[in-house]
Design a protein around this motif. Structure first.
Motif, PDB file in Angstrom:
ATOM      1  N   GLN A  83     -30.224  33.922  54.859  1.00 40.63           N
ATOM      2  CA  GLN A  83     -30.700  34.728  53.937  1.00 40.63           C
ATOM      3  C   GLN A  83     -30.543  34.430  52.406  1.00 40.63           C
ATOM      4  OE1 GLN A  83     -32.141  37.768  54.714  1.00 40.63           O
ATOM      5  NE2 GLN A  83     -32.055  36.938  56.741  1.00 40.63           N
ATOM      6  N   ALA A  84     -30.594  35.129  51.623  1.00 37.75           N
ATOM      7  CA  ALA A  84     -30.523  34.781  50.170  1.00 37.75           C
ATOM      8  C   ALA A  84     -29.142  34.439  49.595  1.00 37.75           C
ATOM      9  CB  ALA A  84     -31.287  35.630  49.086  1.00 37.75           C
ATOM     10  N   SER A  85     -28.300  35.182  50.407  1.00 39.42           N
ATOM     11  CA  SER A  85     -27.042  35.007  50.159  1.00 39.42           C
ATOM     12  C   SER A  85     -26.134  35.096  51.426  1.00 39.42           C
ATOM     13  CB  SER A  85     -26.277  36.077  49.162  1.00 39.42           C
ATOM     14  OG  SER A  85     -26.350  37.513  49.852  1.00 39.42           O
TER      15      SER A  85
END
Length: 238
Positions: A152-154
């Motif tokens: 995921q993005a973070s």
């Protein structure tokens, strides 16, 4: 086992601040704005002179995708040899094939070049089409840890997958959550993932000298803040 904080540092100043704040090791790179590339010989050498904590070096010859041709693989092998000669504690590497799977042949060659150094498989893992398969392959390669946001993005957004990876690893390899880890996001990640190592940059924006004339070469400059590092370390120890 005590929890570990790794700080991603892109300069001598950030590396020194990471150590001052109590970080347990650093990942040294340059060009963080594009995900990081291999730092220069001079930067590696100077950081090793200034630090007593372990220094891992990112092995990435350029920004962009993780499929490397023969010339790029030769560059990475040479950079790894340099890290060994300088006395680094580890390297951070990864390579994928065009189908989005781990490039086992390339990784085996790079790991052989690393010899006794610690090996972290970097966030190329987050591009893998099948993370369950990829993790088993990386374990089979003999890597010591995987730096990942869970795809995921973070790390916070990927915390469910990070927890699943920790369960799958079952102590055979360390899962190192990274991406967007701050004093606000670290506590829930400690609780939800079961990971024992965490990766952050702990950075702040550094103001340019007031007297400096603005030019086309000016760009925002971010450096690790020792106070933020200390706060993260305190959270890991609490």
């Amino acid at each position: 086992m005590a929890r570990v904080l790794e700080i991603c540092a892109g300069s001598v100043q950030s590396a020194v601040a990471a150590q001052a704040g109590g970080a347990h090791r650093i990942e040294l790179c340059q060009n963080l704005e594009q995900g990081g590339i291999t730092p220069s010989h001079g930067l590696i050498e100077r950081v090793l002179q200034r630090l007593t904590i372990p220094v891992f070096v990112l092995i990435r010859p350029r920004p962009g995708h993780f499929c490397y041709d023969a010339d790029e693989q030769a560059i990475m092998a040479a950079d790894i040899a340099q890290c060994r000669a300088l006395g680094c504690a580890g390297v951070v590497l990864g390579a994928l094939g065009e189908a989005g799977h781990v490039d086992l042949d390339c990784c085996r060659a790079l790991i052989a070049a690393a010899g006794p150094l610690q090996i972290t498989f970097h966030r190329a893992f987050d591009v893998c089409q099948d993370q369950t398969r990829a993790l088993e392959e990386i374990i089979g390669l003999g890597c010591h840890r995987v730096l990942t946001s869970g795809g995921q993005a973070s790390a916070l957004a990927g915390q469910a997958q990070l927890a699943a990876l920790v369960r799958q690893a079952a102590g055979r390899i360390a899962i190192l959550p990274g991406a967007g880890i701050t004093p606000d996001t670290l506590p829930p990640l400690i609780k939800s993932t079961g990971a024992r190592e965490f990766h952050a940059s702990a950075k702040r924006l550094v103001a340019s000298p007031a007297a400096a004339n603005k030019t086309e070469f000016d760009a925002p400059r971010w450096e690790t803040d020792a106070a933020i590092v200390a706060e993260l370390v305190a959270q890991l120890n609490s």
